[in-house]
Design a protein around this motif. Structure first.
Motif, PDB file in Angstrom:
ATOM      1  N   HIS A  79       0.867  -1.179   0.000  1.00 42.81           N
ATOM      2  CA  HIS A  79       0.000   0.000   0.000  1.00 42.81           C
ATOM      3  C   HIS A  79       0.907   1.233   0.000  1.00 42.81           C
ATOM      4  CE1 HIS A  79      -3.385   2.429   2.232  1.00 42.81           C
ATOM      5  NE2 HIS A  79      -3.067   2.948   1.062  1.00 42.81           N
ATOM      6  N   ILE A  80       0.925   1.954  -1.098  1.00 41.74           N
ATOM      7  CA  ILE A  80       1.724   3.173  -1.208  1.00 41.74           C
ATOM      8  C   ILE A  80       0.796   4.379  -1.059  1.00 41.74           C
ATOM      9  CG2 ILE A  80       3.243   4.567  -2.649  1.00 41.74           C
ATOM     10  CD1 ILE A  80       4.553   1.997  -1.778  1.00 41.74           C
ATOM     11  N   ALA A  81       1.082   5.221  -0.082  1.00 36.49           N
ATOM     12  CA  ALA A  81       0.328   6.454   0.133  1.00 36.49           C
ATOM     13  C   ALA A  81       1.234   7.607  -0.291  1.00 36.49           C
ATOM     14  CB  ALA A  81      -0.087   6.586   1.593  1.00 36.49           C
ATOM     15  N   VAL A  82       0.875   8.287  -1.367  1.00 37.68           N
ATOM     16  CA  VAL A  82       1.777   9.255  -1.983  1.00 37.68           C
ATOM     17  C   VAL A  82       1.051  10.562  -2.285  1.00 37.68           C
ATOM     18  CG1 VAL A  82       1.292   8.211  -4.245  1.00 37.68           C
ATOM     19  CG2 VAL A  82       3.348   9.609  -3.953  1.00 37.68           C
ATOM     20  N   ALA A  83       1.774  11.667  -2.142  1.00 40.80           N
ATOM     21  CA  ALA A  83       1.236  12.981  -2.496  1.00 40.80           C
ATOM     22  C   ALA A  83       1.363  13.170  -4.001  1.00 40.80           C
ATOM     23  CB  ALA A  83       1.998  14.076  -1.760  1.00 40.80           C
ATOM     24  N   PRO A  84       0.265  13.406  -4.712  1.00 36.26           N
ATOM     25  CA  PRO A  84       0.327  13.558  -6.175  1.00 36.26           C
ATOM     26  C   PRO A  84       1.253  14.703  -6.590  1.00 36.26           C
ATOM     27  CG  PRO A  84      -1.944  13.335  -5.450  1.00 36.26           C
ATOM     28  CD  PRO A  84      -1.113  13.521  -4.216  1.00 36.26           C
ATOM     29  N   THR A  85       1.971  14.490  -7.670  1.00 35.98           N
ATOM     30  CA  THR A  85       2.874  15.511  -8.193  1.00 35.98           C
ATOM     31  C   THR A  85       2.089  16.610  -8.912  1.00 35.98           C
ATOM     32  OG1 THR A  85       3.124  14.143 -10.162  1.00 35.98           O
ATOM     33  CG2 THR A  85       4.803  13.929  -8.459  1.00 35.98           C
ATOM     34  N   LYS A  86       2.714  17.783  -9.047  1.00 38.99           N
ATOM     35  CA  LYS A  86       2.072  18.889  -9.759  1.00 38.99           C
ATOM     36  C   LYS A  86       1.778  18.497 -11.196  1.00 38.99           C
ATOM     37  CE  LYS A  86       2.632  23.819 -10.780  1.00 38.99           C
ATOM     38  NZ  LYS A  86       3.524  25.004 -10.628  1.00 38.99           N
ATOM     39  N   ASN A  87       2.727  17.812 -11.818  1.00 34.36           N
ATOM     40  CA  ASN A  87       2.556  17.298 -13.181  1.00 34.36           C
ATOM     41  C   ASN A  87       1.942  15.903 -13.076  1.00 34.36           C
ATOM     42  OD1 ASN A  87       2.784  16.212 -15.736  1.00 34.36           O
ATOM     43  ND2 ASN A  87       4.837  17.009 -16.101  1.00 34.36           N
ATOM     44  N   MET A  88       0.666  15.756 -13.434  1.00 33.40           N
ATOM     45  CA  MET A  88      -0.007  14.478 -13.262  1.00 33.40           C
ATOM     46  C   MET A  88       0.530  13.384 -14.176  1.00 33.40           C
ATOM     47  SD  MET A  88      -2.007  13.953 -10.780  1.00 33.40           S
ATOM     48  CE  MET A  88      -2.836  12.462 -11.318  1.00 33.40           C
ATOM     49  N   ASP A  89       1.233  13.751 -15.244  1.00 37.29           N
ATOM     50  CA  ASP A  89       1.831  12.730 -16.098  1.00 37.29           C
ATOM     51  C   ASP A  89       2.775  11.842 -15.301  1.00 37.29           C
ATOM     52  OD1 ASP A  89       0.477  13.711 -18.244  1.00 37.29           O
ATOM     53  OD2 ASP A  89       2.189  14.755 -19.144  1.00 37.29           O
ATOM     54  N   ARG A  90       3.467  12.436 -14.357  1.00 38.95           N
ATOM     55  CA  ARG A  90       4.410  11.674 -13.553  1.00 38.95           C
ATOM     56  C   ARG A  90       3.686  10.736 -12.592  1.00 38.95           C
ATOM     57  NH1 ARG A  90       7.798  16.632 -11.462  1.00 38.95           N
ATOM     58  NH2 ARG A  90       8.400  15.132  -9.856  1.00 38.95           N
ATOM     59  N   MET A  91       2.567  11.178 -12.054  1.00 38.26           N
ATOM     60  CA  MET A  91       1.791  10.311 -11.174  1.00 38.26           C
ATOM     61  C   MET A  91       1.132   9.179 -11.963  1.00 38.26           C
ATOM     62  SD  MET A  91       1.148   9.628  -8.064  1.00 38.26           S
ATOM     63  CE  MET A  91       2.285  10.971  -7.686  1.00 38.26           C
ATOM     64  N   GLU A  92       0.689   9.496 -13.173  1.00 35.49           N
ATOM     65  CA  GLU A  92       0.120   8.451 -14.020  1.00 35.49           C
ATOM     66  C   GLU A  92       1.174   7.414 -14.374  1.00 35.49           C
ATOM     67  OE1 GLU A  92      -1.512  10.619 -17.282  1.00 35.49           O
ATOM     68  OE2 GLU A  92      -3.117  11.525 -16.079  1.00 35.49           O
ATOM     69  N   TRP A  93       2.392   7.862 -14.605  1.00 38.81           N
ATOM     70  CA  TRP A  93       3.507   6.932 -14.860  1.00 38.81           C
ATOM     71  C   TRP A  93       3.713   6.010 -13.656  1.00 38.81           C
ATOM     72  CZ3 TRP A  93       8.107   6.355 -12.172  1.00 38.81           C
ATOM     73  CH2 TRP A  93       9.092   5.556 -12.781  1.00 38.81           C
ATOM     74  N   PHE A  94       3.672   6.564 -12.456  1.00 35.43           N
ATOM     75  CA  PHE A  94       3.839   5.737 -11.257  1.00 35.43           C
ATOM     76  C   PHE A  94       2.747   4.675 -11.162  1.00 35.43           C
ATOM     77  CE2 PHE A  94       1.943   5.222  -7.002  1.00 35.43           C
ATOM     78  CZ  PHE A  94       2.843   4.276  -6.517  1.00 35.43           C
ATOM     79  N   VAL A  95       1.502   5.074 -11.364  1.00 37.54           N
ATOM     80  CA  VAL A  95       0.390   4.122 -11.277  1.00 37.54           C
ATOM     81  C   VAL A  95       0.588   2.989 -12.271  1.00 37.54           C
ATOM     82  CG1 VAL A  95      -2.084   3.809 -11.669  1.00 37.54           C
ATOM     83  CG2 VAL A  95      -1.264   5.772 -10.354  1.00 37.54           C
ATOM     84  N   GLU A  96       0.917   3.340 -13.508  1.00 39.68           N
ATOM     85  CA  GLU A  96       1.119   2.326 -14.544  1.00 39.68           C
ATOM     86  C   GLU A  96       2.213   1.334 -14.150  1.00 39.68           C
ATOM     87  OE1 GLU A  96       1.377   2.773 -19.223  1.00 39.68           O
ATOM     88  OE2 GLU A  96       3.322   3.245 -18.296  1.00 39.68           O
ATOM     89  N   LYS A  97       3.371   1.845 -13.743  1.00 38.45           N
ATOM     90  CA  LYS A  97       4.510   0.973 -13.447  1.00 38.45           C
ATOM     91  C   LYS A  97       4.312   0.184 -12.150  1.00 38.45           C
ATOM     92  CE  LYS A  97       6.238   2.422 -17.161  1.00 38.45           C
ATOM     93  NZ  LYS A  97       6.004   1.578 -18.370  1.00 38.45           N
ATOM     94  N   ALA A  98       3.658   0.785 -11.164  1.00 40.25           N
ATOM     95  CA  ALA A  98       3.403   0.072  -9.914  1.00 40.25           C
ATOM     96  C   ALA A  98       2.459  -1.097 -10.133  1.00 40.25           C
ATOM     97  CB  ALA A  98       2.833   1.027  -8.865  1.00 40.25           C
ATOM     98  N   VAL A  99       1.448  -0.902 -10.981  1.00 34.13           N
ATOM     99  CA  VAL A  99       0.524  -1.993 -11.291  1.00 34.13           C
ATOM    100  C   VAL A  99       1.260  -3.105 -12.027  1.00 34.13           C
ATOM    101  CG1 VAL A  99      -1.545  -2.645 -12.581  1.00 34.13           C
ATOM    102  CG2 VAL A  99      -1.499  -0.509 -11.290  1.00 34.13           C
ATOM    103  N   GLU A 100       2.141  -2.737 -12.934  1.00 30.08           N
ATOM    104  CA  GLU A 100       2.916  -3.748 -13.653  1.00 30.08           C
ATOM    105  C   GLU A 100       3.772  -4.565 -12.694  1.00 30.08           C
ATOM    106  OE1 GLU A 100       5.182  -1.973 -16.769  1.00 30.08           O
ATOM    107  OE2 GLU A 100       3.436  -1.118 -17.771  1.00 30.08           O
ATOM    108  N   LEU A 101       4.366  -3.917 -11.704  1.00 33.77           N
ATOM    109  CA  LEU A 101       5.173  -4.635 -10.718  1.00 33.77           C
ATOM    110  C   LEU A 101       4.307  -5.480  -9.802  1.00 33.77           C
ATOM    111  CD1 LEU A 101       7.788  -1.970  -9.516  1.00 33.77           C
ATOM    112  CD2 LEU A 101       8.250  -4.047 -10.821  1.00 33.77           C
ATOM    113  N   GLY A 102       3.177  -4.926  -9.399  1.00 30.79           N
ATOM    114  CA  GLY A 102       2.286  -5.584  -8.447  1.00 30.79           C
ATOM    115  C   GLY A 102       2.100  -4.720  -7.217  1.00 30.79           C
ATOM    116  N   ILE A 103       0.930  -4.122  -7.086  1.00 30.34           N
ATOM    117  CA  ILE A 103       0.608  -3.284  -5.932  1.00 30.34           C
ATOM    118  C   ILE A 103      -0.862  -3.508  -5.601  1.00 30.34           C
ATOM    119  CG2 ILE A 103      -0.061  -1.247  -7.301  1.00 30.34           C
ATOM    120  CD1 ILE A 103       1.348   0.471  -5.146  1.00 30.34           C
TER     121      ILE A 103
END
Length: 239
Positions: A79-103
């Motif tokens: 469970h990752i609790a994270v403050a969204p970045t100002k640039n949402m593209d970067r947060m969307e990148w995190f979501v994509e890659k975290a799901v690929e790894l397994g979260i």
């Protein structure tokens, strides 16, 4: 074999109709037809094999052939609790890659130094679904609405939950996250905004039982730190 997301599919069903979006992708984009075999995931660990019985562009019908439960279930939760970045593209990148790894769960925090006040939860969920399908996962992580930091850390956690806060506040003792991972269970990790957590927020977390950790000697961007935390847990426990 082609994979489709079927959130309403139940283990006892013998037939299923794909959503209009998935039907269009199946029949028009992939050009699959009657008799072709496909794979289905429900986002809850269910993995199905099916055969197309009617390839209609808006309502593709399937005959369910086989069902497997808990397809890629792990003995630990992330469970990752994270403050969204100002640039949402970067947060969307995190979501994509975290799901690929397994979260298993992502919570979005509104911190004292946060620069983003709102999020498009529907878009993040669509990105998560796409990443789940691409990586052949059968579990869709839960993505929670933007929550005040104080409200998040004051909630009731289970007694055996492993709780960490990754921060850069000087003068505070921190421990290696990799060396702090002991046994299985749920691992909840707080990742701050681009300006980091405030000293007051760090103290609040410590008072709430969160252990201060470091992710290494490099100063990481918010989304990189969040992904590094997720990956570290996998490296230590996914054996």
């Amino acid at each position: 074999m082609n994979l489709f997301y079927t959130p309403n599919l139940q283990p006892n069903m013998t037939e299923y109709v794909l959503s209009e979006e998935e039907s269009k992708h199946c029949s028009r984009v992939l050009r699959l037809g009657v008799g072709d075999k496909v794979q289905l995931i429900d986002g809850r660990g269910g993995f199905f094999e099916a055969e197309i019985s009617d390839a209609a562009p808006k309502k593709t019908k399937l005959r369910i052939l086989n069902y497997t439960s808990d397809q890629d279930k792990r003995s630990f939760r992330i469970h990752i609790a994270v403050a969204p970045t100002k640039n949402m593209d970067r947060m969307e990148w995190f979501v994509e890659k975290a799901v690929e790894l397994g979260i298993d769960e992502i919570s979005l925090l509104q911190c004292a130094r946060s620069e983003r006040k709102n999020i498009n939860l529907d878009r993040l969920e669509k990105i998560a679904i796409s990443a789940m399908k691409q990586s052949m996962k059968s579990y869709l992580p839960k993505i929670n609405e933007l929550t005040r930091y104080e409200d998040f850390i004051s909630q009731r956690f289970s007694q055996n939950e492993h709780k960490f806060i990754a921060h850069l506040v000087e003068g505070q003792e921190r421990f290696s996250l990799a060396k702090s991972i002991t046994g299985y269970g749920t691992y909840t990790i707080l990742i701050g905004p681009e300006g980091d957590f405030s000293p007051e927020e760090v103290e609040q977390a410590l008072q709430a039982g969160f252990k201060p950790v470091t992710l290494g000697s490099s100063r990481l961007r918010t989304e990189t730190a969040a992904l590094a935390a997720c990956h570290t847990i996998h490296v230590v426990l996914d054996v």
